[in-house]
Design a protein around this motif. Structure first.
Motif, PDB file in Angstrom:
ATOM      1  N   GLY A 171      31.197 -11.715 -44.837  1.00  0.00           N
ATOM      2  CA  GLY A 171      29.965 -11.496 -44.409  1.00  0.00           C
ATOM      3  C   GLY A 171      29.145 -12.439 -44.949  1.00  0.00           C
ATOM      4  N   GLU A 172      28.007 -13.030 -44.110  1.00  0.00           N
ATOM      5  CA  GLU A 172      26.956 -13.796 -44.585  1.00  0.00           C
ATOM      6  C   GLU A 172      25.752 -13.868 -43.873  1.00  0.00           C
ATOM      7  OE1 GLU A 172      26.801 -16.491 -47.070  1.00  0.00           O
ATOM      8  OE2 GLU A 172      24.920 -16.680 -46.208  1.00  0.00           O
ATOM      9  N   ILE A 173      24.641 -13.766 -44.775  1.00  0.00           N
ATOM     10  CA  ILE A 173      23.302 -13.657 -44.035  1.00  0.00           C
ATOM     11  C   ILE A 173      22.698 -15.010 -43.518  1.00  0.00           C
ATOM     12  CG2 ILE A 173      21.952 -14.135 -46.195  1.00  0.00           C
ATOM     13  CD1 ILE A 173      20.326 -11.648 -45.613  1.00  0.00           C
ATOM     14  N   ASP A 174      23.164 -16.060 -43.865  1.00  0.00           N
ATOM     15  CA  ASP A 174      22.522 -17.358 -43.431  1.00  0.00           C
ATOM     16  C   ASP A 174      23.350 -17.833 -42.100  1.00  0.00           C
ATOM     17  OD1 ASP A 174      20.896 -19.746 -44.448  1.00  0.00           O
ATOM     18  OD2 ASP A 174      22.722 -20.326 -43.895  1.00  0.00           O
ATOM     19  N   PRO A 175      22.689 -18.221 -40.944  1.00  0.00           N
ATOM     20  CA  PRO A 175      23.529 -18.485 -39.878  1.00  0.00           C
ATOM     21  C   PRO A 175      23.947 -19.944 -40.134  1.00  0.00           C
ATOM     22  CG  PRO A 175      21.028 -18.691 -39.592  1.00  0.00           C
ATOM     23  CD  PRO A 175      21.255 -17.915 -41.010  1.00  0.00           C
ATOM     24  N   VAL A 176      23.411 -20.683 -41.123  1.00  0.00           N
ATOM     25  CA  VAL A 176      24.180 -22.177 -41.124  1.00  0.00           C
ATOM     26  C   VAL A 176      25.417 -22.139 -41.953  1.00  0.00           C
ATOM     27  CG1 VAL A 176      23.761 -24.443 -42.201  1.00  0.00           C
ATOM     28  CG2 VAL A 176      21.921 -23.200 -41.025  1.00  0.00           C
ATOM     29  N   ALA A 177      25.367 -21.272 -42.961  1.00  0.00           N
ATOM     30  CA  ALA A 177      26.417 -20.914 -44.085  1.00  0.00           C
ATOM     31  C   ALA A 177      27.632 -20.241 -43.057  1.00  0.00           C
ATOM     32  CB  ALA A 177      26.223 -20.238 -45.167  1.00  0.00           C
ATOM     33  N   THR A 178      27.151 -19.306 -42.178  1.00  0.00           N
ATOM     34  CA  THR A 178      28.116 -18.569 -41.445  1.00  0.00           C
ATOM     35  C   THR A 178      28.926 -19.639 -40.551  1.00  0.00           C
ATOM     36  OG1 THR A 178      26.694 -16.579 -41.296  1.00  0.00           O
ATOM     37  CG2 THR A 178      28.320 -16.909 -39.534  1.00  0.00           C
ATOM     38  N   ALA A 179      28.125 -20.632 -39.931  1.00  0.00           N
ATOM     39  CA  ALA A 179      29.057 -21.488 -39.283  1.00  0.00           C
ATOM     40  C   ALA A 179      29.790 -22.421 -39.964  1.00  0.00           C
ATOM     41  CB  ALA A 179      28.087 -22.328 -38.308  1.00  0.00           C
ATOM     42  N   ALA A 180      29.324 -22.707 -41.047  1.00  0.00           N
ATOM     43  CA  ALA A 180      30.310 -23.434 -42.225  1.00  0.00           C
ATOM     44  C   ALA A 180      31.504 -22.760 -42.375  1.00  0.00           C
ATOM     45  CB  ALA A 180      29.412 -24.015 -43.511  1.00  0.00           C
ATOM     46  N   ALA A 181      31.268 -21.649 -42.650  1.00  0.00           N
ATOM     47  CA  ALA A 181      32.596 -20.704 -43.374  1.00  0.00           C
ATOM     48  C   ALA A 181      33.451 -20.694 -42.049  1.00  0.00           C
ATOM     49  CB  ALA A 181      32.089 -19.184 -43.655  1.00  0.00           C
ATOM     50  N   GLN A 182      33.032 -20.471 -40.588  1.00  0.00           N
ATOM     51  CA  GLN A 182      33.877 -20.500 -39.674  1.00  0.00           C
ATOM     52  C   GLN A 182      34.641 -21.931 -39.641  1.00  0.00           C
ATOM     53  OE1 GLN A 182      30.870 -19.083 -37.146  1.00  0.00           O
ATOM     54  NE2 GLN A 182      31.971 -17.185 -36.829  1.00  0.00           N
ATOM     55  N   ARG A 183      34.101 -22.741 -39.821  1.00  0.00           N
ATOM     56  CA  ARG A 183      34.562 -24.111 -39.533  1.00  0.00           C
ATOM     57  C   ARG A 183      35.707 -24.442 -40.677  1.00  0.00           C
ATOM     58  NH1 ARG A 183      29.555 -26.102 -38.637  1.00  0.00           N
ATOM     59  NH2 ARG A 183      29.358 -26.711 -40.548  1.00  0.00           N
ATOM     60  N   ASN A 184      35.167 -23.958 -41.956  1.00  0.00           N
ATOM     61  CA  ASN A 184      36.039 -24.279 -42.968  1.00  0.00           C
ATOM     62  C   ASN A 184      37.382 -23.359 -43.051  1.00  0.00           C
ATOM     63  OD1 ASN A 184      34.731 -26.231 -44.673  1.00  0.00           O
ATOM     64  ND2 ASN A 184      33.536 -24.761 -45.459  1.00  0.00           N
ATOM     65  N   ALA A 185      37.223 -22.070 -42.433  1.00  0.00           N
ATOM     66  CA  ALA A 185      38.453 -21.200 -42.122  1.00  0.00           C
ATOM     67  C   ALA A 185      39.308 -21.951 -41.286  1.00  0.00           C
ATOM     68  CB  ALA A 185      37.783 -19.799 -41.807  1.00  0.00           C
ATOM     69  N   ARG A 186      38.835 -22.459 -40.065  1.00  0.00           N
ATOM     70  CA  ARG A 186      39.649 -22.721 -39.114  1.00  0.00           C
ATOM     71  C   ARG A 186      40.404 -24.270 -39.765  1.00  0.00           C
ATOM     72  NH1 ARG A 186      35.744 -21.589 -35.303  1.00  0.00           N
ATOM     73  NH2 ARG A 186      34.715 -23.428 -35.402  1.00  0.00           N
ATOM     74  N   GLY A 187      39.747 -25.051 -40.569  1.00  0.00           N
ATOM     75  CA  GLY A 187      39.962 -26.368 -41.030  1.00  0.00           C
ATOM     76  C   GLY A 187      41.076 -25.986 -42.001  1.00  0.00           C
ATOM     77  N   ASN A 188      41.302 -24.784 -42.591  1.00  0.00           N
ATOM     78  CA  ASN A 188      42.370 -24.440 -43.652  1.00  0.00           C
ATOM     79  C   ASN A 188      43.296 -23.666 -43.192  1.00  0.00           C
ATOM     80  OD1 ASN A 188      41.401 -25.402 -46.456  1.00  0.00           O
ATOM     81  ND2 ASN A 188      39.510 -24.887 -45.477  1.00  0.00           N
ATOM     82  N   ARG A 189      43.528 -23.737 -41.680  1.00  0.00           N
ATOM     83  CA  ARG A 189      44.508 -22.778 -41.051  1.00  0.00           C
ATOM     84  C   ARG A 189      44.289 -21.463 -41.451  1.00  0.00           C
ATOM     85  NH1 ARG A 189      46.620 -27.105 -43.646  1.00  0.00           N
ATOM     86  NH2 ARG A 189      47.827 -25.592 -44.870  1.00  0.00           N
ATOM     87  N   ALA A 190      42.925 -20.866 -41.719  1.00  0.00           N
ATOM     88  CA  ALA A 190      43.077 -19.440 -41.984  1.00  0.00           C
ATOM     89  C   ALA A 190      41.963 -18.912 -40.952  1.00  0.00           C
ATOM     90  CB  ALA A 190      42.520 -19.354 -43.292  1.00  0.00           C
ATOM     91  N   GLY A 191      41.912 -19.645 -39.950  1.00  0.00           N
ATOM     92  CA  GLY A 191      41.059 -19.058 -38.814  1.00  0.00           C
ATOM     93  C   GLY A 191      41.233 -17.762 -38.162  1.00  0.00           C
ATOM     94  N   ASN A 192      42.640 -17.537 -38.321  1.00  0.00           N
ATOM     95  CA  ASN A 192      43.213 -15.899 -37.624  1.00  0.00           C
ATOM     96  C   ASN A 192      42.926 -15.303 -38.944  1.00  0.00           C
ATOM     97  OD1 ASN A 192      43.631 -17.548 -35.125  1.00  0.00           O
ATOM     98  ND2 ASN A 192      45.718 -17.861 -35.608  1.00  0.00           N
ATOM     99  N   PHE A 193      42.811 -15.328 -39.937  1.00  0.00           N
ATOM    100  CA  PHE A 193      42.720 -14.574 -41.039  1.00  0.00           C
ATOM    101  C   PHE A 193      41.529 -14.196 -41.471  1.00  0.00           C
ATOM    102  CE2 PHE A 193      47.361 -15.763 -41.584  1.00  0.00           C
ATOM    103  CZ  PHE A 193      47.696 -14.422 -42.083  1.00  0.00           C
ATOM    104  N   VAL A 194      40.579 -15.115 -41.456  1.00  0.00           N
ATOM    105  CA  VAL A 194      39.079 -14.947 -41.868  1.00  0.00           C
ATOM    106  C   VAL A 194      38.222 -14.474 -40.752  1.00  0.00           C
ATOM    107  CG1 VAL A 194      37.225 -15.939 -43.344  1.00  0.00           C
ATOM    108  CG2 VAL A 194      39.770 -16.453 -44.039  1.00  0.00           C
ATOM    109  N   GLN A 195      37.636 -13.419 -40.674  1.00  0.00           N
ATOM    110  CA  GLN A 195      36.599 -12.951 -39.751  1.00  0.00           C
ATOM    111  C   GLN A 195      35.354 -12.978 -40.307  1.00  0.00           C
ATOM    112  OE1 GLN A 195      37.141  -8.985 -38.668  1.00  0.00           O
ATOM    113  NE2 GLN A 195      35.625  -9.135 -37.097  1.00  0.00           N
ATOM    114  N   VAL A 196      34.534 -14.031 -39.849  1.00  0.00           N
ATOM    115  CA  VAL A 196      33.288 -14.298 -40.376  1.00  0.00           C
ATOM    116  C   VAL A 196      32.318 -13.721 -39.733  1.00  0.00           C
ATOM    117  CG1 VAL A 196      31.523 -16.171 -41.162  1.00  0.00           C
ATOM    118  CG2 VAL A 196      33.961 -16.606 -41.238  1.00  0.00           C
ATOM    119  N   ILE A 197      31.419 -12.762 -40.291  1.00  0.00           N
ATOM    120  CA  ILE A 197      30.279 -12.037 -39.702  1.00  0.00           C
ATOM    121  C   ILE A 197      28.953 -12.201 -40.183  1.00  0.00           C
ATOM    122  CG2 ILE A 197      29.641  -9.531 -39.282  1.00  0.00           C
ATOM    123  CD1 ILE A 197      32.812  -9.253 -39.540  1.00  0.00           C
ATOM    124  N   ARG A 198      28.046 -12.432 -39.192  1.00  0.00           N
ATOM    125  CA  ARG A 198      26.752 -12.864 -39.959  1.00  0.00           C
ATOM    126  C   ARG A 198      25.959 -11.118 -40.081  1.00  0.00           C
ATOM    127  NH1 ARG A 198      21.286 -15.345 -37.502  1.00  0.00           N
ATOM    128  NH2 ARG A 198      20.054 -14.918 -39.132  1.00  0.00           N
TER     129      ARG A 198
END
Ligand code: SAH
Length: 283
Positions: A171-198
């Motif tokens: 979970g993340e309150i900040d929209p910019v950080a939420t998008a960054a977390a999504q990109r980082n999860a995908r970039g680390n091959r964890a996109g299917n494991f990490v569900q980022v929610i604003r």
């Protein structure tokens, strides 16, 4: 806002700011140099500058308050600036690094590549390192359901997903950080494991749907942590572990009291560069 001060003033200023400001959607970082600290505070809206100056003045004197710099984030890549010249961070088997240090990760380590973006969590901060160390310790056991509150860059969620090979709700309150977390999860091959929610705290159906959690990570600040004690407790499985960080030494007992009141027990208190990380369990 940005300010360079000695360590003792930095602590007083952060305590004073934390008392005065509504901390939701705001992040405070301190970067410790040899002879001074840099305090950086990101506000989600336009802060009342006079009030900030007044609080800093009360905490550390008018002379220091005059040296506060305010700038608009549109002009500045906040974390990229603070990343300059910083090498990889090694905690247990985790190596958190930028793209330029990709080759520094040994094959038996878990490399987490974080792009320099507008999100807190490059691995360098004492709070992030404290949480990574806690994940490392807990990972010897088994956690099936994991929640990371205030995921920032996503660093802890990615670390937990890779260490446990389990899905993580982040979970993340900040929209910019939420998008960054999504990109980082995908970039680390964890996109299917990490569900980022604003979301603000646990206020989202997807966060409730993931409960009961065996491991909750929350690297926030004292006030949001205290507010979250009761709602987080409601989402815990029996025996669950809760890792809290973002606390100055003088604040740790207040956070602890809030979670003890919910029946949690302190297992470990770790201090890294004057930031406290608490590990608790639901008995
Ligand atoms: N987990 C990362 C980042 C911690 S910084 C790490 O350990 O390095 C804290 C993050 O919490 C920031 O990105 C901030 O935007 C977010 N945050 C602050 N208040 C929050 C709230 N009420 N709910 C969700 N996220 C919050």
């Amino acid at each position: 806002m940005r300010l360079r001060v000695d360590a003792a003033s930095a602590r007083r200023i952060i305590d004073r700011l934390a008392d005065g400001i509504d901390l939701a959607g705001l992040s405070i970082g301190t970067f410790e140099g040899e002879s001074f600290w840099t305090i950086e505070v990101r506000f989600s809206g336009r802060p009342d500058r006079n009030k900030i100056v007044q609080w800093v003045s009360e905490a550390a004197g008018a002379e220091i308050a005059r040296t506060i710099a305010f700038e608009s984030e549109a002009n500045k890549d906040w974390v990229a600036a603070s990343l300059t010249g910083l090498g990889p961070v090694r905690v247990g088997r985790f190596v958190v690094h930028g793209a330029h240090d990709r080759h520094e990760v040994a094959p038996n380590r878990i490399g987490i590549e974080i792009e320099a973006a507008l999100a807190f969590g490059t691995g360098h901060h004492g709070t992030t390192r404290g949480c990574l160390a806690a994940i490392e310790r807990v990972a010897r056991g088994r956690s099936r359901r994991i929640l990371d509150l205030g995921t920032g860059s996503g660093v802890l969620a990615i670390a937990a997903a890779r260490a446990f090979r389990r899905p993580v709700v982040a979970g993340e309150i900040d929209p910019v950080a939420t998008a960054a977390a999504q990109r980082n999860a995908r970039g680390n091959r964890a996109g299917n494991f990490v569900q980022v929610i604003r979301a603000d705290g646990v206020k989202h159906s997807a966060i409730r749907a993931g409960a009961p959690y065996d491991l909750v990570l929350a690297n926030l600040l004292l006030q949001p942590l205290q507010r979250l004690a009761r709602p987080v407790r409601a989402l815990l499985a029996p025996g669950a572990t809760v890792v809290l960080s973002g606390l100055m030494p003088a604040q740790a007992n207040a956070a602890l009291a809030s979670f003890r009141a919910q029946g949690l027990v302190l297992r470990r208190r770790e201090v890294i560069e004057n930031w406290v990380t608490l590990t608790l369990t639901r008995s």
